[in-house]
Write a protein that holds these residues in place. Structure first.
Motif, PDB file in Angstrom:
ATOM      1  N   TYR A   1       0.685  -4.640 -11.202  1.00  0.00           N
ATOM      2  CA  TYR A   1       0.035  -3.385 -11.547  1.00  0.00           C
ATOM      3  C   TYR A   1      -1.466  -3.589 -11.609  1.00  0.00           C
ATOM      4  CZ  TYR A   1       3.933  -0.336 -12.304  1.00  0.00           C
ATOM      5  OH  TYR A   1       5.008   0.466 -12.084  1.00  0.00           O
ATOM      6  N   ARG A   2      -2.192  -2.737 -10.883  1.00  0.00           N
ATOM      7  CA  ARG A   2      -3.647  -2.684 -11.037  1.00  0.00           C
ATOM      8  C   ARG A   2      -3.907  -1.684 -12.154  1.00  0.00           C
ATOM      9  NH1 ARG A   2      -5.231  -0.827  -6.138  1.00  0.00           N
ATOM     10  NH2 ARG A   2      -5.739  -2.860  -5.271  1.00  0.00           N
ATOM     11  N   MET A   3      -4.659  -2.078 -13.157  1.00  0.00           N
ATOM     12  CA  MET A   3      -4.917  -1.164 -14.259  1.00  0.00           C
ATOM     13  C   MET A   3      -6.411  -1.109 -14.549  1.00  0.00           C
ATOM     14  SD  MET A   3      -3.124  -3.540 -17.100  1.00  0.00           S
ATOM     15  CE  MET A   3      -4.170  -3.647 -18.547  1.00  0.00           C
ATOM     16  N   HIS A   4      -6.828   0.017 -15.106  1.00  0.00           N
ATOM     17  CA  HIS A   4      -8.250   0.201 -15.389  1.00  0.00           C
ATOM     18  C   HIS A   4      -8.380   1.037 -16.651  1.00  0.00           C
ATOM     19  CE1 HIS A   4     -12.506   0.521 -14.824  1.00  0.00           C
ATOM     20  NE2 HIS A   4     -12.473   0.015 -13.601  1.00  0.00           N
ATOM     21  N   ALA A   5      -8.906   0.417 -17.711  1.00  0.00           N
ATOM     22  CA  ALA A   5      -8.976   1.084 -19.014  1.00  0.00           C
ATOM     23  C   ALA A   5      -9.990   2.221 -19.040  1.00  0.00           C
ATOM     24  CB  ALA A   5      -9.320   0.060 -20.091  1.00  0.00           C
ATOM     25  N   GLU A   6     -10.952   2.202 -18.102  1.00  0.00           N
ATOM     26  CA  GLU A   6     -12.017   3.211 -18.148  1.00  0.00           C
ATOM     27  C   GLU A   6     -11.863   4.298 -17.090  1.00  0.00           C
ATOM     28  OE1 GLU A   6     -15.560   0.825 -17.908  1.00  0.00           O
ATOM     29  OE2 GLU A   6     -14.742  -0.471 -19.473  1.00  0.00           O
ATOM     30  N   ARG A   7     -10.756   4.292 -16.374  1.00  0.00           N
ATOM     31  CA  ARG A   7     -10.557   5.297 -15.332  1.00  0.00           C
ATOM     32  C   ARG A   7      -9.458   6.271 -15.739  1.00  0.00           C
ATOM     33  NH1 ARG A   7     -13.394   4.598 -10.150  1.00  0.00           N
ATOM     34  NH2 ARG A   7     -15.194   3.402 -10.849  1.00  0.00           N
TER      35      ARG A   7
ATOM     36  N   GLU B   1      -1.790   1.161 -22.539  1.00  0.00           N
ATOM     37  CA  GLU B   1      -2.632   2.363 -22.645  1.00  0.00           C
ATOM     38  C   GLU B   1      -3.653   2.516 -21.521  1.00  0.00           C
ATOM     39  OE1 GLU B   1      -1.576   4.659 -24.770  1.00  0.00           O
ATOM     40  OE2 GLU B   1      -0.118   3.096 -25.213  1.00  0.00           O
ATOM     41  N   ALA B   2      -3.729   1.582 -20.574  1.00  0.00           N
ATOM     42  CA  ALA B   2      -4.648   1.728 -19.441  1.00  0.00           C
ATOM     43  C   ALA B   2      -3.913   2.363 -18.267  1.00  0.00           C
ATOM     44  CB  ALA B   2      -5.200   0.367 -19.031  1.00  0.00           C
ATOM     45  N   VAL B   3      -4.602   3.224 -17.534  1.00  0.00           N
ATOM     46  CA  VAL B   3      -4.025   3.846 -16.327  1.00  0.00           C
ATOM     47  C   VAL B   3      -3.692   2.736 -15.332  1.00  0.00           C
ATOM     48  CG1 VAL B   3      -4.543   5.365 -14.386  1.00  0.00           C
ATOM     49  CG2 VAL B   3      -5.316   5.974 -16.666  1.00  0.00           C
ATOM     50  N   ALA B   4      -2.516   2.826 -14.693  1.00  0.00           N
ATOM     51  CA  ALA B   4      -2.067   1.741 -13.821  1.00  0.00           C
ATOM     52  C   ALA B   4      -1.417   2.284 -12.559  1.00  0.00           C
ATOM     53  CB  ALA B   4      -1.058   0.862 -14.575  1.00  0.00           C
ATOM     54  N   GLU B   5      -1.450   1.458 -11.502  1.00  0.00           N
ATOM     55  CA  GLU B   5      -0.758   1.802 -10.256  1.00  0.00           C
ATOM     56  C   GLU B   5      -0.139   0.533  -9.680  1.00  0.00           C
ATOM     57  OE1 GLU B   5      -3.809   3.420  -7.715  1.00  0.00           O
ATOM     58  OE2 GLU B   5      -4.693   1.458  -7.322  1.00  0.00           O
ATOM     59  N   PRO B   6       1.071   0.645  -9.108  1.00  0.00           N
ATOM     60  CA  PRO B   6       1.685  -0.549  -8.521  1.00  0.00           C
ATOM     61  C   PRO B   6       1.077  -0.882  -7.156  1.00  0.00           C
ATOM     62  CG  PRO B   6       3.154   1.339  -8.329  1.00  0.00           C
ATOM     63  CD  PRO B   6       1.956   1.812  -9.080  1.00  0.00           C
ATOM     64  N   VAL B   7       0.956  -2.173  -6.903  1.00  0.00           N
ATOM     65  CA  VAL B   7       0.542  -2.675  -5.592  1.00  0.00           C
ATOM     66  C   VAL B   7       1.670  -3.592  -5.121  1.00  0.00           C
ATOM     67  CG1 VAL B   7      -1.241  -3.872  -4.272  1.00  0.00           C
ATOM     68  CG2 VAL B   7      -1.867  -2.654  -6.367  1.00  0.00           C
TER      69      VAL B   7
ATOM     70  N   SER C   1       1.059  -7.608   4.399  1.00  0.00           N
ATOM     71  CA  SER C   1       0.415  -6.354   4.022  1.00  0.00           C
ATOM     72  C   SER C   1       0.590  -6.113   2.532  1.00  0.00           C
ATOM     73  CB  SER C   1       1.021  -5.170   4.808  1.00  0.00           C
ATOM     74  OG  SER C   1       2.425  -5.138   4.674  1.00  0.00           O
ATOM     75  N   SER C   2      -0.269  -5.245   1.991  1.00  0.00           N
ATOM     76  CA  SER C   2      -0.072  -4.773   0.613  1.00  0.00           C
ATOM     77  C   SER C   2      -0.309  -3.271   0.609  1.00  0.00           C
ATOM     78  CB  SER C   2      -1.007  -5.480  -0.366  1.00  0.00           C
ATOM     79  OG  SER C   2      -2.356  -5.112  -0.147  1.00  0.00           O
ATOM     80  N   VAL C   3       0.398  -2.582  -0.280  1.00  0.00           N
ATOM     81  CA  VAL C   3       0.332  -1.115  -0.317  1.00  0.00           C
ATOM     82  C   VAL C   3       0.086  -0.652  -1.749  1.00  0.00           C
ATOM     83  CG1 VAL C   3       1.603   1.036   0.141  1.00  0.00           C
ATOM     84  CG2 VAL C   3       1.914  -0.938   1.655  1.00  0.00           C
ATOM     85  N   ASP C   4      -0.946   0.196  -1.930  1.00  0.00           N
ATOM     86  CA  ASP C   4      -1.216   0.823  -3.233  1.00  0.00           C
ATOM     87  C   ASP C   4      -0.386   2.091  -3.314  1.00  0.00           C
ATOM     88  OD1 ASP C   4      -3.141  -1.143  -3.250  1.00  0.00           O
ATOM     89  OD2 ASP C   4      -4.859   0.209  -3.293  1.00  0.00           O
ATOM     90  N   ILE C   5       0.368   2.223  -4.405  1.00  0.00           N
ATOM     91  CA  ILE C   5       1.276   3.367  -4.568  1.00  0.00           C
ATOM     92  C   ILE C   5       0.892   4.115  -5.845  1.00  0.00           C
ATOM     93  CG2 ILE C   5       3.698   3.985  -5.032  1.00  0.00           C
ATOM     94  CD1 ILE C   5       4.480   1.591  -3.277  1.00  0.00           C
ATOM     95  N   ARG C   6       1.040   5.420  -5.822  1.00  0.00           N
ATOM     96  CA  ARG C   6       0.793   6.211  -7.041  1.00  0.00           C
ATOM     97  C   ARG C   6       2.044   7.024  -7.369  1.00  0.00           C
ATOM     98  NH1 ARG C   6      -5.083   5.958  -8.681  1.00  0.00           N
ATOM     99  NH2 ARG C   6      -4.963   8.135  -9.277  1.00  0.00           N
ATOM    100  N   ASN C   7       2.422   6.978  -8.646  1.00  0.00           N
ATOM    101  CA  ASN C   7       3.586   7.714  -9.137  1.00  0.00           C
ATOM    102  C   ASN C   7       3.081   8.827 -10.047  1.00  0.00           C
ATOM    103  OD1 ASN C   7       5.932   8.656 -10.270  1.00  0.00           O
ATOM    104  ND2 ASN C   7       6.777   6.634 -10.719  1.00  0.00           N
ATOM    105  N   ALA C   8       3.156  10.069  -9.549  1.00  0.00           N
ATOM    106  CA  ALA C   8       2.640  11.204 -10.314  1.00  0.00           C
ATOM    107  C   ALA C   8       3.690  11.799 -11.256  1.00  0.00           C
ATOM    108  CB  ALA C   8       2.153  12.291  -9.350  1.00  0.00           C
ATOM    109  N   GLY C   9       4.901  11.235 -11.236  1.00  0.00           N
ATOM    110  CA  GLY C   9       5.968  11.825 -12.049  1.00  0.00           C
ATOM    111  C   GLY C   9       6.695  12.936 -11.314  1.00  0.00           C
ATOM    112  N   PHE C  10       6.024  13.537 -10.320  1.00  0.00           N
ATOM    113  CA  PHE C  10       6.686  14.551  -9.483  1.00  0.00           C
ATOM    114  C   PHE C  10       6.571  14.176  -8.004  1.00  0.00           C
ATOM    115  CE2 PHE C  10       2.342  15.952 -10.435  1.00  0.00           C
ATOM    116  CZ  PHE C  10       1.801  16.085  -9.167  1.00  0.00           C
ATOM    117  N   LYS C  11       5.818  13.126  -7.718  1.00  0.00           N
ATOM    118  CA  LYS C  11       5.566  12.715  -6.340  1.00  0.00           C
ATOM    119  C   LYS C  11       5.256  11.232  -6.346  1.00  0.00           C
ATOM    120  CE  LYS C  11       2.507  13.642  -2.459  1.00  0.00           C
ATOM    121  NZ  LYS C  11       2.182  14.768  -1.611  1.00  0.00           N
TER     122      LYS C  11
END
Length: 431
Positions: A357-363, A338-344, A44-54
């Protein structure tokens, strides 16, 4: 390399990391006992988001692609996990057949299949790739981006078994998420192990069921750690009977979006978070980042343009969307170059084997990154995710951050095991 958080790591997430590090022995024991009762998904793989507070998982894939984004340093962990997984299922296994997605000419996707072939080969198996695509009528060799090549062979179905010419596998590994439903050629294979099982495919699987299971897991985990489960769980609700093209069910969707935004607003107020809440509307059985839109205000649904309606109405393999989930949006506060990123995070059996890290410079920080133009940085998990550094300041240490990500990913994996038990057509039902 630790991607930098664009906010100071303070408040709830800081306390959460500290609590997780302090509770490491209890957490590992908790997982150990869970795996005595439940069977983890094969991989399995899991996309995770770190909001700094959550910190929360936003998607879990039971047919993960992208194995080619793992670094060579991660391969030993993956090989060990593959050995453990196969030993548990079929200790005498000699031959393994991988069945990929049907888009047989996508070389980046096939590089992922080749990486899987390499991992299971190093785990001591003869591995070949068998395509169920009608396009593959004979052995076909495809050259990959880095000059390597992979051979796809047409599968042969006998009455009871599936294989290739002169190749009879005891185990079949699906890397095809069966969005359009399981083809007959894969059904009623009672003499071979099919991993994952057919009911893990998107023709049966639903995100709403997964996140319902995850909610249950997060509540139990939160109780053990003494934390608010909201800190690791995205709120969600399911809406049925939606037709984006005909505009049917959009009132119910609007109501659900409004209710979810209200709940999130209440939580933000409780924690003193000065952010504007938002939600993600996703096809309940969506995959490949399709059938997804961000909504910041329920009124936005009143006048969706034709392009958005079309995008939401149909997903992979032409499947029409009828049910959606409205999921609390979780910001990503991480940046790579400088691109927005999220760990997978990638797992095999019950082990974290790596990630990127999945990153996307335009998102933006509140947008879906699994979209054309995404790139991958496979350096983040170079060190074992299981070797945190007690005593290091929260947020300052890569192993600590990644250990925390590994814990959240394993919670999502455990939720997947609950989910698969609930949908298993062969499970015994007790009154």
């Amino acid at each position: 390399m630790v991607p930098h958080l664009i906010t100071a790591l303070t408040g709830p997430i800081n306390e959460l990391e500290q609590r997780i590090l302090d509770s490491m022995p209890a957490i590992e024991r908790w997982f150990r006992l869970e795996w005595m009762e439940h069977t983890p998904p094969f991989y399995s793989s899991v996309d995770i988001r770190n909001a700094g507070f959550k910190l929360a998982p936003v998607d879990t894939n039971l047919y993960p692609g992208g194995w080619n984004n793992l670094t060579d340093q991660m391969l030993p962990l993956a090989v060990q996990a593959a050995m453990a997984a196969i030993e548990k299922i079929c200790p005498e296994a000699r031959n393994l057949l991988i069945i990929p997605e049907n888009h047989s000419r996508n070389t980046f996707y096939l590089a992922n299949v080749m990486q899987l072939q390499r991992i299971f080969n190093m785990a001591g198996l003869n591995v070949r790739v068998g395509s169920i695509s009608p396009e593959i009528k004979k052995a076909t060799t495809v050259t990959l981006p880095h000059g390597e090549s992979i051979t796809l062979e047409p599968v042969i179905r006998t009455k009871r078994r599936l294989g290739l010419k002169n190749f009879d596998p005891c185990t079949i590994l699906l890397n095809n998420d069966l969005s359009a439903g399981p083809p007959g050629i894969l059904e009623e294979l009672y003499e071979q192990y099919l991993l994952p099982p057919l009911h893990a495919g998107w023709s049966v699987r639903r995100k709403s069921r997964h996140f319902q299971s995850y909610e249950e897991v997060s509540k139990r985990f939160g109780k053990m750690l003494g934390i608010d489960p909201w800190l690791i769980n995205p709120l969600f609700t399911k809406v049925e009977g939606v037709d984006f093209n005909e505009g049917i069910g959009l009132d119910a969707l609007q109501t659900a979006v409004d209710a979810t935004l209200t709940k999130v607003r209440r939580k933000y107020k409780e924690y003193g978070i000065n952010e504007k809440p938002w939600v993600v509307v996703k096809a309940d059985n969506g995959t490949y980042g399709m059938g997804i839109m961000t909504v910041r205000d329920a009124k936005e649904l009143e006048d969706l343009n034709r392009k958005t309606r079309n995008k939401m109405a149909v997903i992979k393999d032409g499947q029409v969307v009828h049910d959606v989930i409205v999921q609390e949006g979780v910001l990503t506060r991480e940046r790579v170059h400088e691109a927005v990123a999220e760990p997978v995070v990638y797992m095999m059996d019950r082990y974290v084997v790596g990630g990127f890290y999945r990153m996307h410079a335009e998102r933006g920080t509140d947008e879906n990154l699994n979209a054309p133009g995404a790139s991958f940085v496979p350096l983040a998990f170079e060190h074992s995710t299981h070797l945190p550094q007690p005593g290091a300041r929260p947020g300052a240490s890569a192993p600590n951050r990644f250990y925390m990500y590994g814990v959240i990913a394993r919670l999502a994996m455990l939720a997947s095991s609950y989910e698969l038990e609930a949908t298993d057509p062969n499970a015994e039902v007790y009154d």
